[in-house]
Design a protein around this motif. Structure first.
Motif, PDB file in Angstrom:
ATOM      1  N   GLU A 179      82.123  12.451  53.142  1.00 53.47           N
ATOM      2  CA  GLU A 179      82.592  12.267  51.778  1.00 53.47           C
ATOM      3  C   GLU A 179      81.779  11.266  50.957  1.00 53.47           C
ATOM      4  OE1 GLU A 179      86.595  11.064  52.277  1.00 53.47           O
ATOM      5  OE2 GLU A 179      87.235  12.955  53.213  1.00 53.47           O
ATOM      6  N   HIS A 180      80.799  10.592  51.560  1.00 51.98           N
ATOM      7  CA  HIS A 180      80.137   9.502  50.843  1.00 51.98           C
ATOM      8  C   HIS A 180      79.192  10.026  49.760  1.00 51.98           C
ATOM      9  CE1 HIS A 180      76.428  10.216  53.205  1.00 51.98           C
ATOM     10  NE2 HIS A 180      75.829   9.500  52.272  1.00 51.98           N
ATOM     11  N   ASP A 181      78.955   9.150  48.773  1.00 49.01           N
ATOM     12  CA  ASP A 181      78.010   9.437  47.692  1.00 49.01           C
ATOM     13  C   ASP A 181      76.721   8.674  47.964  1.00 49.01           C
ATOM     14  OD1 ASP A 181      76.819   8.412  44.909  1.00 49.01           O
ATOM     15  OD2 ASP A 181      77.794  10.350  44.575  1.00 49.01           O
ATOM     16  N   ASP A 182      75.590   9.368  47.974  1.00 48.41           N
ATOM     17  CA  ASP A 182      74.314   8.750  48.341  1.00 48.41           C
ATOM     18  C   ASP A 182      73.938   7.605  47.405  1.00 48.41           C
ATOM     19  OD1 ASP A 182      73.806  10.372  50.558  1.00 48.41           O
ATOM     20  OD2 ASP A 182      72.925  11.940  49.309  1.00 48.41           O
ATOM     21  N   ARG A 183      74.139   7.802  46.118  1.00 48.31           N
ATOM     22  CA  ARG A 183      73.746   6.763  45.149  1.00 48.31           C
ATOM     23  C   ARG A 183      74.612   5.524  45.308  1.00 48.31           C
ATOM     24  NH1 ARG A 183      73.767   7.324  40.008  1.00 48.31           N
ATOM     25  NH2 ARG A 183      71.645   7.273  39.216  1.00 48.31           N
ATOM     26  N   GLU A 184      75.911   5.713  45.507  1.00 51.18           N
ATOM     27  CA  GLU A 184      76.803   4.572  45.695  1.00 51.18           C
ATOM     28  C   GLU A 184      76.452   3.823  46.983  1.00 51.18           C
ATOM     29  OE1 GLU A 184      80.822   5.872  45.570  1.00 51.18           O
ATOM     30  OE2 GLU A 184      80.757   6.467  43.452  1.00 51.18           O
ATOM     31  N   GLN A 185      76.165   4.579  48.037  1.00 51.95           N
ATOM     32  CA  GLN A 185      75.788   3.948  49.304  1.00 51.95           C
ATOM     33  C   GLN A 185      74.475   3.174  49.146  1.00 51.95           C
ATOM     34  OE1 GLN A 185      74.172   6.392  52.513  1.00 51.95           O
ATOM     35  NE2 GLN A 185      75.643   5.465  53.924  1.00 51.95           N
ATOM     36  N   PHE A 186      73.545   3.742  48.406  1.00 52.03           N
ATOM     37  CA  PHE A 186      72.257   3.088  48.171  1.00 52.03           C
ATOM     38  C   PHE A 186      72.457   1.767  47.437  1.00 52.03           C
ATOM     39  CE2 PHE A 186      68.656   2.588  45.146  1.00 52.03           C
ATOM     40  CZ  PHE A 186      67.655   2.297  46.070  1.00 52.03           C
ATOM     41  N   LEU A 187      73.253   1.780  46.383  1.00 48.47           N
ATOM     42  CA  LEU A 187      73.490   0.560  45.623  1.00 48.47           C
ATOM     43  C   LEU A 187      74.270  -0.472  46.443  1.00 48.47           C
ATOM     44  CD1 LEU A 187      74.290   1.944  42.051  1.00 48.47           C
ATOM     45  CD2 LEU A 187      72.240   0.722  42.809  1.00 48.47           C
ATOM     46  N   ALA A 188      75.155  -0.012  47.325  1.00 50.94           N
ATOM     47  CA  ALA A 188      75.861  -0.940  48.205  1.00 50.94           C
ATOM     48  C   ALA A 188      74.867  -1.661  49.111  1.00 50.94           C
ATOM     49  CB  ALA A 188      76.892  -0.190  49.045  1.00 50.94           C
ATOM     50  N   GLY A 189      73.850  -0.937  49.569  1.00 53.82           N
ATOM     51  CA  GLY A 189      72.812  -1.566  50.388  1.00 53.82           C
ATOM     52  C   GLY A 189      72.038  -2.623  49.616  1.00 53.82           C
ATOM     53  N   ILE A 190      71.736  -2.336  48.337  1.00 49.08           N
ATOM     54  CA  ILE A 190      71.071  -3.327  47.487  1.00 49.08           C
ATOM     55  C   ILE A 190      71.928  -4.588  47.402  1.00 49.08           C
ATOM     56  CG2 ILE A 190      70.317  -3.854  45.126  1.00 49.08           C
ATOM     57  CD1 ILE A 190      68.435  -1.965  46.480  1.00 49.08           C
ATOM     58  N   ASP A 191      73.244  -4.402  47.232  1.00 46.78           N
ATOM     59  CA  ASP A 191      74.144  -5.547  47.129  1.00 46.78           C
ATOM     60  C   ASP A 191      74.179  -6.348  48.429  1.00 46.78           C
ATOM     61  OD1 ASP A 191      74.772  -4.970  44.517  1.00 46.78           O
ATOM     62  OD2 ASP A 191      76.537  -3.780  45.027  1.00 46.78           O
ATOM     63  N   PHE A 192      74.107  -5.664  49.575  1.00 41.69           N
ATOM     64  CA  PHE A 192      74.071  -6.376  50.854  1.00 41.69           C
ATOM     65  C   PHE A 192      72.841  -7.287  50.922  1.00 41.69           C
ATOM     66  CE2 PHE A 192      76.453  -2.652  53.010  1.00 41.69           C
ATOM     67  CZ  PHE A 192      77.680  -3.203  52.642  1.00 41.69           C
ATOM     68  N   VAL A 193      71.681  -6.726  50.525  1.00 41.07           N
ATOM     69  CA  VAL A 193      70.445  -7.519  50.578  1.00 41.07           C
ATOM     70  C   VAL A 193      70.515  -8.683  49.591  1.00 41.07           C
ATOM     71  CG1 VAL A 193      67.937  -7.473  50.344  1.00 41.07           C
ATOM     72  CG2 VAL A 193      69.117  -5.491  51.310  1.00 41.07           C
ATOM     73  N   LEU A 194      70.998  -8.422  48.383  1.00 40.35           N
ATOM     74  CA  LEU A 194      71.105  -9.489  47.388  1.00 40.35           C
ATOM     75  C   LEU A 194      72.078 -10.578  47.834  1.00 40.35           C
ATOM     76  CD1 LEU A 194      71.133  -7.475  44.037  1.00 40.35           C
ATOM     77  CD2 LEU A 194      69.317  -8.961  44.893  1.00 40.35           C
TER      78      LEU A 194
END
Length: 241
Positions: free
Chosen positions: A207-222
């Protein structure tokens, strides 16, 4: 003789490097790297090979120029679009690259090759400069800028490259929903004793959205950059929806 020279100059001016690169991008989008040949390019531009070689020496240079043109457009932020704070701009640049590779699947391979083979080239330095300026604006100390920027760039390129690979099989586009459903179905059949975690996240994968998951990864790094390198109390919180 003078007339012939003027005509030649007009043809050269009309067939600019920009037009050649734009046509190359169109061919790459339609048929991938294998579809980009000088013969196909001359047919698309209705010209002779000599006119093209006037502007680009070979296919390698043409691929570099095509990748650079797409990346330049992807990382160019329009003044009214992203939030002014560096975290918002980093997300905007990252999402620009995500969307560019989603739209131009051939770009993922070119970026990986250029990052490893010619990190001094325009494409790699353009991405590093775009992200690095904003990492510096966060307040990261100079001694940690390269590591923090590298972490972001490698995550961005790795994630978007994997996403591009997952949407194409043998060069053909694959429906993303069908792909995720196939992965989830296969994971559901795994032994729950051997793969308890994988079985537990099956529905999230489907069910996941690729773009949302991608941005969540950016937030983890930040968030990691914030915790390690910024003064206490500063945070790279996501912008309000």
């Amino acid at each position: 003789m003078a007339t012939r020279t003027r005509r030649s100059q007009r043809r050269t001016e009309a067939l600019s490097r920009q037009r050649i690169v734009e046509a190359a991008v169109q061919l790459l989008d339609a048929a991938g790297e294998g579809g980009l040949t000088f013969r196909a390019l001359t047919e698309r531009l209705a010209t002779g090979p000599g006119a093209i070689y006037w502007h680009v020496a070979n296919k390698s240079e043409l691929l570099d120029a095509a990748a650079d043109a797409v990346v330049a457009a992807a990382v160019a932020l329009k003044p009214a679009e992203p939030p002014g704070a560096p975290p918002g701009e980093i997300r905007a640049v990252a999402l620009g690259l995500f969307d560019a590779i989603d739209e131009h699947p051939w770009l993922a391979t070119q970026l990986a090759m250029q990052l490893s083979r010619s990190p001094w080239g325009s494409v790699t330095t353009r991405i590093f400069e775009s992200i690095g300026q904003r990492v510096r604006a966060l307040g990261v100390p100079d001694g940690n800028l390269f590591t923090a920027t590298s972490a972001l760039v490698h995550y961005i390129l790795g994630a978007v490259g994997q996403n591009a690979a997952n949407t194409r099989v043998d060069g053909l586009h694959v429906d993303r929903g069908e792909f995720l459903d196939a992965v989830s179905t296969a994971w559901e059949e795994l032994d729950p004793d051997d793969y308890p975690f994988t079985r537990a996240v099956v529905d999230q994968v489907r069910e996941h959205d690729d773009r949302e998951q991608f941005l969540a990864g950016i937030d983890f790094v930040l968030t990691g950059i914030t915790a390690l390198h910024l003064p206490s109390g500063q945070a790279c919180t996501p912008p309000a929806a």
